[in-house]
Write a protein that holds these residues in place. Sequence first.
Motif, short mmCIF file in Angstrom:
data_model
loop_
_atom_site.label_atom_id
_atom_site.label_comp_id
_atom_site.label_asym_id
_atom_site.label_seq_id
_atom_site.Cartn_x
_atom_site.Cartn_y
_atom_site.Cartn_z
N TRP A 269 55.16 10.47 94.36
CA TRP A 269 56.36 11.13 94.74
C TRP A 269 56.32 11.30 96.32
CZ3 TRP A 269 60.25 10.74 91.42
CH2 TRP A 269 59.78 10.69 89.94
N PRO A 270 57.23 11.08 97.16
CA PRO A 270 57.48 11.34 98.65
C PRO A 270 57.85 12.84 98.51
CG PRO A 270 59.33 10.15 97.87
CD PRO A 270 58.34 10.19 96.70
N ARG A 271 57.49 13.39 99.93
CA ARG A 271 57.74 14.87 99.90
C ARG A 271 59.30 15.11 99.83
NH1 ARG A 271 55.98 19.21 103.24
NH2 ARG A 271 57.35 20.76 103.17
N GLY A 272 60.05 14.25 100.56
CA GLY A 272 61.50 14.18 100.41
C GLY A 272 62.07 13.44 99.35
N LEU A 273 62.77 14.09 98.52
CA LEU A 273 63.22 13.38 97.27
C LEU A 273 64.83 13.42 97.26
CD1 LEU A 273 61.47 15.57 94.59
CD2 LEU A 273 60.93 13.32 95.18
N SER A 274 65.20 12.15 96.92
CA SER A 274 66.90 11.98 96.78
C SER A 274 67.38 12.77 95.35
CB SER A 274 67.09 10.51 96.66
OG SER A 274 66.61 9.96 95.28
N ASP B 67 68.84 27.54 89.86
CA ASP B 67 67.55 27.28 89.27
C ASP B 67 66.72 26.32 90.05
OD1 ASP B 67 68.08 28.74 87.07
OD2 ASP B 67 69.04 27.37 86.24
N MET B 68 67.38 25.53 90.89
CA MET B 68 66.74 24.51 91.90
C MET B 68 67.20 24.80 93.34
SD MET B 68 64.32 22.63 90.48
CE MET B 68 63.43 23.16 88.89
N PRO B 69 66.33 24.27 94.19
CA PRO B 69 66.87 24.66 95.54
C PRO B 69 67.88 23.87 96.01
CG PRO B 69 64.68 23.38 95.49
CD PRO B 69 65.09 23.78 93.93
N LYS B 70 68.45 24.11 97.07
CA LYS B 70 69.43 23.61 97.81
C LYS B 70 68.85 22.44 98.53
CE LYS B 70 73.44 26.28 97.11
NZ LYS B 70 73.96 25.66 96.08
N PRO B 71 69.58 21.32 98.78
CA PRO B 71 68.87 20.30 99.59
C PRO B 71 68.75 20.59 101.02
CG PRO B 71 71.15 19.54 98.85
CD PRO B 71 70.85 21.07 98.35
N LYS B 72 68.06 19.75 101.83
CA LYS B 72 68.15 19.78 103.30
C LYS B 72 69.07 18.46 103.63
CE LYS B 72 63.53 21.71 103.53
NZ LYS B 72 62.63 21.79 104.63
N LYS C 13 58.16 20.44 97.53
CA LYS C 13 57.35 21.78 97.44
C LYS C 13 58.30 22.75 97.02
CE LYS C 13 53.54 20.71 100.53
NZ LYS C 13 52.72 21.06 101.87
N ALA C 14 59.43 22.91 97.49
CA ALA C 14 60.24 23.57 97.14
C ALA C 14 60.76 23.29 95.51
CB ALA C 14 61.84 23.94 98.03
N VAL C 15 61.17 22.11 95.36
CA VAL C 15 61.30 21.93 93.70
C VAL C 15 60.13 22.34 92.87
CG1 VAL C 15 61.57 19.98 92.03
CG2 VAL C 15 62.82 19.99 94.44
N ASP C 16 58.71 22.42 93.28
CA ASP C 16 57.61 22.70 92.49
C ASP C 16 57.80 24.12 92.40
OD1 ASP C 16 56.62 20.15 92.14
OD2 ASP C 16 55.21 20.27 93.86
#
Length: 79
Positions: A9-14, A37-42, A53-56
């Motif tokens: 898995w890459p650091r940035g996820l679609s 419950d999950m972070p907002k995207p960049k 890392k934020a998703v983790d």
Amino acid sequence: MAERSLPNWPRGLSRVNAAAYVGVSHAIWDKMVAAGDMPKPKRFYGRTIWDKKAVDKAFDALDPENSTPFDDEIIDFAP
């Protein structure tokens, strides 16, 4: 039987990859993000990316008491 290899898995996820990363459909992922419950995207360069890392961190913080009744059901499939 050959061992199934998971993606690197890459650091940035679609959006689709972020959903797959935590094991849910992209429709459920959207609900989880909307609920907080999950972070907002960049967003950058026209891309929408979730930080793995934020998703983790968000996944670690999920409350098992907030699961649906069927989430506790374990189904054992015979080989």
